[in-house]
Design a protein around this motif. Structure first.
Motif, PDB file in Angstrom:
ATOM      1  N   LEU A 206       0.837  -1.203   0.000  1.00 49.34           N
ATOM      2  CA  LEU A 206       0.000   0.000   0.000  1.00 49.34           C
ATOM      3  C   LEU A 206       0.877   1.260   0.000  1.00 49.34           C
ATOM      4  O   LEU A 206       0.688   2.182  -0.785  1.00 49.34           O
ATOM      5  N   SER A 207       1.862   1.245   0.879  1.00 47.04           N
ATOM      6  CA  SER A 207       2.769   2.389   0.984  1.00 47.04           C
ATOM      7  C   SER A 207       3.461   2.655  -0.349  1.00 47.04           C
ATOM      8  O   SER A 207       3.546   3.797  -0.810  1.00 47.04           O
ATOM      9  N   ASN A 208       3.928   1.583  -0.998  1.00 45.98           N
ATOM     10  CA  ASN A 208       4.623   1.739  -2.285  1.00 45.98           C
ATOM     11  C   ASN A 208       3.726   2.404  -3.327  1.00 45.98           C
ATOM     12  O   ASN A 208       4.142   3.291  -4.049  1.00 45.98           O
ATOM     13  N   TRP A 209       2.483   1.947  -3.374  1.00 43.94           N
ATOM     14  CA  TRP A 209       1.565   2.515  -4.366  1.00 43.94           C
ATOM     15  C   TRP A 209       1.192   3.961  -4.047  1.00 43.94           C
ATOM     16  O   TRP A 209       1.069   4.786  -4.936  1.00 43.94           O
ATOM     17  N   VAL A 210       1.021   4.247  -2.717  1.00 43.54           N
ATOM     18  CA  VAL A 210       0.673   5.631  -2.341  1.00 43.54           C
ATOM     19  C   VAL A 210       1.831   6.563  -2.689  1.00 43.54           C
ATOM     20  O   VAL A 210       1.641   7.633  -3.272  1.00 43.54           O
ATOM     21  N   MET A 211       3.041   6.135  -2.339  1.00 41.33           N
ATOM     22  CA  MET A 211       4.205   6.999  -2.594  1.00 41.33           C
ATOM     23  C   MET A 211       4.562   7.020  -4.075  1.00 41.33           C
ATOM     24  O   MET A 211       5.069   8.008  -4.575  1.00 41.33           O
ATOM     25  N   GLY A 212       4.250   5.902  -4.762  1.00 36.14           N
ATOM     26  CA  GLY A 212       4.644   5.793  -6.155  1.00 36.14           C
ATOM     27  C   GLY A 212       3.605   6.340  -7.120  1.00 36.14           C
ATOM     28  O   GLY A 212       3.484   7.561  -7.280  1.00 36.14           O
ATOM     29  N   ASP A 213       2.809   5.443  -7.693  1.00 36.81           N
ATOM     30  CA  ASP A 213       1.891   5.851  -8.761  1.00 36.81           C
ATOM     31  C   ASP A 213       0.833   6.848  -8.309  1.00 36.81           C
ATOM     32  O   ASP A 213       0.522   7.799  -9.028  1.00 36.81           O
TER      33      ASP A 213
ATOM     34  N   GLU B 243      -9.585  -2.370  -3.057  1.00 36.92           N
ATOM     35  CA  GLU B 243     -10.020  -3.424  -3.978  1.00 36.92           C
ATOM     36  C   GLU B 243      -9.030  -3.552  -5.142  1.00 36.92           C
ATOM     37  O   GLU B 243      -8.621  -4.645  -5.527  1.00 36.92           O
ATOM     38  N   PHE B 244      -8.614  -2.417  -5.637  1.00 36.70           N
ATOM     39  CA  PHE B 244      -7.654  -2.364  -6.746  1.00 36.70           C
ATOM     40  C   PHE B 244      -6.345  -3.078  -6.371  1.00 36.70           C
ATOM     41  O   PHE B 244      -5.837  -3.923  -7.118  1.00 36.70           O
ATOM     42  N   LEU B 245      -5.854  -2.751  -5.182  1.00 36.45           N
ATOM     43  CA  LEU B 245      -4.584  -3.357  -4.761  1.00 36.45           C
ATOM     44  C   LEU B 245      -4.743  -4.870  -4.562  1.00 36.45           C
ATOM     45  O   LEU B 245      -3.852  -5.657  -4.902  1.00 36.45           O
TER      46      LEU B 245
ATOM     47  N   SER C  32      -0.375  -3.272 -15.817  1.00 39.39           N
ATOM     48  CA  SER C  32      -1.677  -2.776 -16.256  1.00 39.39           C
ATOM     49  C   SER C  32      -2.240  -1.826 -15.226  1.00 39.39           C
ATOM     50  O   SER C  32      -2.908  -0.843 -15.550  1.00 39.39           O
ATOM     51  N   GLY C  33      -1.975  -2.151 -13.944  1.00 39.07           N
ATOM     52  CA  GLY C  33      -2.476  -1.307 -12.848  1.00 39.07           C
ATOM     53  C   GLY C  33      -2.060   0.129 -13.012  1.00 39.07           C
ATOM     54  O   GLY C  33      -2.796   1.054 -12.668  1.00 39.07           O
TER      55      GLY C  33
ATOM     56  N   THR D 280     -14.751   1.862 -10.845  1.00 36.49           N
ATOM     57  CA  THR D 280     -14.013   0.874 -10.045  1.00 36.49           C
ATOM     58  C   THR D 280     -12.965   0.214 -10.925  1.00 36.49           C
ATOM     59  O   THR D 280     -13.046   0.226 -12.161  1.00 36.49           O
ATOM     60  N   ALA D 281     -11.984  -0.373 -10.265  1.00 41.67           N
ATOM     61  CA  ALA D 281     -10.908  -1.048 -10.986  1.00 41.67           C
ATOM     62  C   ALA D 281     -11.495  -2.145 -11.874  1.00 41.67           C
ATOM     63  O   ALA D 281     -11.109  -2.317 -13.024  1.00 41.67           O
ATOM     64  N   ARG D 282     -12.486  -2.870 -11.316  1.00 42.81           N
ATOM     65  CA  ARG D 282     -13.079  -3.982 -12.048  1.00 42.81           C
ATOM     66  C   ARG D 282     -13.733  -3.491 -13.353  1.00 42.81           C
ATOM     67  O   ARG D 282     -13.551  -4.090 -14.419  1.00 42.81           O
ATOM     68  N   GLU D 283     -14.453  -2.353 -13.245  1.00 42.82           N
ATOM     69  CA  GLU D 283     -15.099  -1.798 -14.439  1.00 42.82           C
ATOM     70  C   GLU D 283     -14.067  -1.470 -15.514  1.00 42.82           C
ATOM     71  O   GLU D 283     -14.222  -1.792 -16.688  1.00 42.82           O
TER      72      GLU D 283
END
Lengths: 495, 484
Positions: free
Chosen positions: A352-359, A394-396, A408-409, A422-425
């Motif tokens: 979670l931290s990586n994604w918040v700080m990153g993308d 949900e995405f993560l 892809s994320g 939503t990510a699923r959509e």
């Protein structure tokens, strides 16, 4: 100017913070930025004859929080003074402020720069009121040479807290970093919007230079009009350069006000006439001394929110995050609250931290939008990002479970932020679902191996790092959708 | 029966019994204005129609407690719907957006506003000659001043143009004109009456209060004036409240004469009227002694630093930007300020703004403002010590009776000295009343000042009522006498 390195700058900051109270400092008018000019006024804040001020208790609660967050000593009795001067945006002809008995004194705030900790002393924290706003029609945009001027008193009387640091800052970078940390702290305290563009956070600086190693203070100038963090840093650097230039040329630094020109990035000393004021401070006879009981202080202390440094420590000890992550995540309250909230939906803290700080961080920087843990309404969409903690979680989880490839994320996340889908959509719409189907991956791998006989030989002869090359090729063929773990496994077998 | 000689309490009683109506009463006062206002000039604005409308409202019987009482309001109080000028060109056409709290309280209690009374500009002066719209004259002698700054209010009450009036007192502005006009003037303890809507002269001194024909009327008005106002942080709930005094003697009251205020520079006629009053009080059972206030000599200088200092800041809002007078033809903001304030303020106001600005200036603050604050504390302590010994302190209210128009107009210092007996009380913030105690050989009224400790207003008014009975002053101004 190689000799420049022989000088040490000495910087003290004076920060004005507009409090986000419901009503103004001394009357019941709404205290909010903007609005149709002069609609948020009353006899008190428009200084009608006979009107009197009454202290806003909520503002005192706010300033007490600030004082406690900065580790200041709150005075059991402080006094309001009148600061007298004439200006059209100051309807009473004086500003109610504090002078020799401020609300709080002797605090500090620590900032970390390049791994080094700097303690910046807080000289004083005092309560005052904001002025109205002059709008000058004419080319100069200033009062001199204006064709006519309009005044909006909506801002007049909004509670303002002045924070004065000790001259403990020795570089423009630390000054910027300090202001950043202060802003962040104030946002955690929920006492101000801290919007530099709208003027709810303003910063002036007292600057002098001295030979490195000296204990004496040089002659200082007061640098004004830096309306962003970038301008603060640039303005300080310019002023320091100007002062060193003077000293090296054997000329004295004159104590005066220096104006930072945003457009040119230059600093211009103002003529002494323009700033020579005798404010004739004297105790405000319309207000009794402000008495602060220990009970009140205790009560405010009990209601204090978690401050960034405490939260960072919690991230390290409880969530096992690296100190770097904890520092970055807590450097913005919105982001940090969002991180905390998302943990309810996704429990891999580090990912979670990586994604918040990153993308996610990259998206926020590029778009200038902010995160919110509340449901975002369409009206807020130009300031707030649509992403919700639940949706992000949900995405993560989809990435972690292999439903989407991380690659892809990277494309899905910005779209979630922009559209609220939503990510699923998004994955369905774009056909981005990860290929974990072994048969399809095998087929891809076979094609890649066939096309690269040379590399295959290298691998066989023991050059195992060629595997990475093959993985890359397969991922490329799959449009980034192949599950990398599966690709790895099958490649090893086939090779 | 002459309606314009009635006290407020008498008038209420008559209206209650149905013997007179509020309309009759109001008309009697408006008619006296028609006859006398040309000479007297007690009013800056007469709100005739509003007064008649108000008087026609159901009242008196079972209505609001002060229903139908024709009242003069000093023009220092903001009154929505009636131009409020503070007797200054600066506010010549100023129509306030709100009404002062204490005036609203009186309106709610049912009074009829006859109009706004004349005063010294921004309440700065002791003769009402500093009004930008011409002086008020003394009903006892039209060649003489009524005192000031509430000269219009005092002259209206003495001259039959109001049954009572609202005044304001900074250094003596209720008591001194009351004394010079032969009526009662009460300055409550600082904080007893809301200052919200009373145009500020010196915020730490200003206090509103009644100017009336009798002590009991003053007590009656105080019941409706006092109270803590959420809009004035310096106002308090009066701990003892106010009630109508009873008729009794002065048995057991320990009264200290501030001898220093009697002997130095006091007119012999004033002194003798005062001494006669003291004897009458003594005969009524009071124990009379001599009181010494050690720092009295410094009161006047301290006042003339502190009050102008506050005034210099309070009057900064009159800058021509938002309301009031603005000088035409100025180029640029600085010139606009300068011209507006040069043309908009009168000489005395400008003098005090300059005095105050100087006293607060960097480098002079400690020597002037700082020292004066210390003197103020010392004088406060002087009073506290004196009140440990005495229940009340007394002095003449003024050193001389009413002086002639123009007599002191060019001599500010001698004008300032006419407040020498009232200013020490203002520095201490304690309550004091002036009641008429006799006349001079020329037939001019003399005032007696009775001072009590902080928040002893109720007791001061009781003592004043007892003194009033003991002294038995029964004269009225020739303006009322002639018209009976």
């Amino acid at each position: 100017m190689a000799a420049g390195t022989a000088y040490e700058p000495v910087i003290g900051l004076e920060i004005h913070v507009e409090l986000s109270t419901k009503s103004k400092m001394f009357c019941g008018c709404e205290a909010r930025f903007g609005g149709i000019p002069n609609t948020r006024t009353c006899p008190v804040c428009s200084a009608q004859p006979g009107a009197l001020p009454v202290i806003n208790r909520e503002a005192i609660r706010h300033i007490a929080r600030i004082a406690l967050a900065l580790d200041c000593r709150i005075a059991p009795g402080s006094i309001f003074h009148r600061k007298n001067y004439f200006y059209p945006d100051l309807p009473k002809g004086y500003q109610i402020s504090q002078y020799d008995m401020p609300f709080a004194v002797e605090g500090h705030l620590d900032v970390t720069m390049d791994g080094e900790q700097h303690r910046v002393g807080i000289e004083r924290v005092h309560q005052e009121e904001d002025t109205g706003k002059n709008i000058h029609a004419g080319e100069s945009g200033r009062i001199a040479g204006a064709i006519y001027s309009l005044i909006d008193f909506n801002r007049c009387g909004i509670p303002l807290v002045e924070i004065v640091t000790k001259p403990d800052i020795h570089s423009p970078q630390v000054a910027r970093s300090f202001l950043n940390k202060l802003k962040n702290t104030l946002q955690y305290l929920d006492v101000s919007d801290c919007n530099m563009e709208e003027g709810s956070l303003r910063c002036d600086a007292n600057v002098s230079v001295r030979p490195a190693g000296s204990d004496l203070l040089g002659v200082k100038t007061e640098l004004k009009n830096m309306n962003s963090f970038k301008h603060l840093e640039k303005g300080l650097a310019k002023e320091i350069e100007r002062q060193i230039g003077l000293l090296e040329a054997g000329r004295p630094v004159v104590q005066q006000t220096v104006h930072y020109e945003v457009a040119s990035g230059e600093v211009h000393p103002m003529r002494s006439k323009e700033y020579a004021h005798d404010y004739r401070y004297f105790p405000e006879p319309d207000l009794s001394p402000l008495e602060i009981s220990q009970d009140f202080v205790d009560d405010v202390r009990t209601g204090m929110p978690e401050l960034p440094s405490v939260r960072a420590a919690r991230y390290v000890t409880e969530l096992n995050l690296p100190e770097y992550d904890a520092e970055v995540l807590t450097s913005n309250r919105d982001t940090s609250d969002f991180f905390d909230e998302t943990l309810n939906y996704f429990d891999d803290q580090k990912m979670l931290s990586n994604w918040v700080m990153g993308d996610l961080g990259a998206y926020l920087n590029a778009s200038g939008k902010k995160l919110s843990i509340e449901t975002v309404s369409p009206g807020q969409a130009d300031q707030l990002c649509w992403l919700s903690p639940a949706g992000f979680g949900e995405f993560l989880a989809m990435i972690k479970d292999g439903e989407i490839a991380a690659a892809s994320g990277k494309a899905v996340l910005p779209e979630m932020c922009e559209t609220g889908k939503t990510a699923r959509e998004i994955v369905e719409e774009k056909g981005l679902a990860q290929i974990s189907d072994t048969a399809r991956i095998e087929a891809l791998i076979d094609r890649v191996i066939e096309a690269n006989p040379e590399q295959r030989e290298q691998y066989k002869s023991g050059k195992k790092q060629v595997l990475g090359y093959f993985v890359g090729q397969v991922m490329k063929e799959s449009g980034g959708r192949a599950n990398p773990r599966t690709v790895n496994e099958i490649l090893r077998e086939k090779l | 029966m002459s309606l314009i000689k009635l006290t407020a309490i008498e008038a209420l009683e008559l209206m209650k019994r149905g013997e007179i109506s509020a309309d009759e009463l109001t008309r009697a006062y408006l008619e006296q204005m028609d006859r006398r206002e040309g000479d007297l000039h007690a009013y800056l604005e007469i709100s005739r129609e509003r007064a008649l409308d108000d008087a026609a409202r159901p009242g008196a019987d079972g209505g609001p407690p002060l229903a139908g009482l024709p009242t003069g309001i000093k023009d220092v109080f903001c009154t929505r719907g009636i131009v409020t000028t503070c007797a200054s060109k600066m506010l010549e056409h100023y129509d306030p957006v709100y009404t002062a709290t204490c005036v609203q309280q009186l309106i709610d209690a049912g009074i009829v506003i006859l109009g706004k009374t004349n005063m010294d500009e921004f309440a700065m002066g002791s003769s009402t000659e500093n009004s930008a719209f011409g002086p008020t004259r003394n009903p006892w002698d039209l060649q003489r001043v009524p005192g000031g700054s509430s000269g219009g209010s005092a002259a209206a009450v003495a001259g039959g143009e109001a049954i009572w009036a609202l005044g304001s007192d900074t250094g003596g502005s209720i008591r001194q004109p009351a004394a010079l006009c032969g009526v009662v003037g009460f300055k409550p303890t600082y904080g007893s009456v809301s200052r919200y809507g009373m145009i500020a002269f010196a915020s730490s001194f200003d206090q509103a209060g009644p100017i009336t024909r009798t002590v009991n009327d003053a007590a009656l008005m105080m019941q409706y004036l006092t109270g803590k106002d959420p809009l004035d942080s310096t106002s308090v709930e009066h701990p003892h409240g106010f009630s109508i005094p009873v008729d009794q003697d002065l048995a057991g009251a320990k009264i200290g004469v501030i001898t220093k205020l009697v002997r130095e520079g006091t007119d012999p006629d004033v002194e003798s009227a005062f001494e006669t009053a003291v004897e009458a009080m003594s005969a009524a059972g009071a124990q009379i002694g001599e009181a010494t206030l050690q720092h009295l000599d410094y009161a006047l200088p301290a006042y003339y630093i502190l009050a102008p200092a506050e005034a210099s800041s309070n009057l900064a809002r009159f800058d021509g930007v938002r309301y009031g007078f603005r000088a035409a033809g100025a180029e640029g903001i600085t010139q606009m300020y300068e011209e507006t304030r040069s043309q908009g303020f009168g000489d005395e106001v400008k003098r005090r703004i300059m005095l105050g600005t100087f006293a607060l200036s960097s480098g002079y603050y400690e020597a002037y403002y700082g020292q004066a604050q210390k003197v103020r504390s010392l004088i406060f302590q002087d009073f506290e010590r004196a009140f440990a010994e005495f229940d009340f302190l007394i002095s003449p209210t003024t050193p001389t009776p009413a002086f002639e128009l123009g007599e002191k107009a060019d001599d500010p210092l001698s004008m300032y000295l006419s407040d020498i007996c009232t200013i020490p009380v203002s520095l201490a913030g304690v309550p004091a009343i002036s009641i008429p105690c006799g006349v001079t050989l020329q037939g001019l009224p003399v005032g007696l000042q009775i001072i009590g400790p902080a928040f002893s207003g109720k007791r001061v008014l009781q003592a004043a009522r007892s003194a009033e009975i003991a002294i038995g002053f029964d004269k009225v101004s020739p303006l009322i006498e002639e018209d009976v």
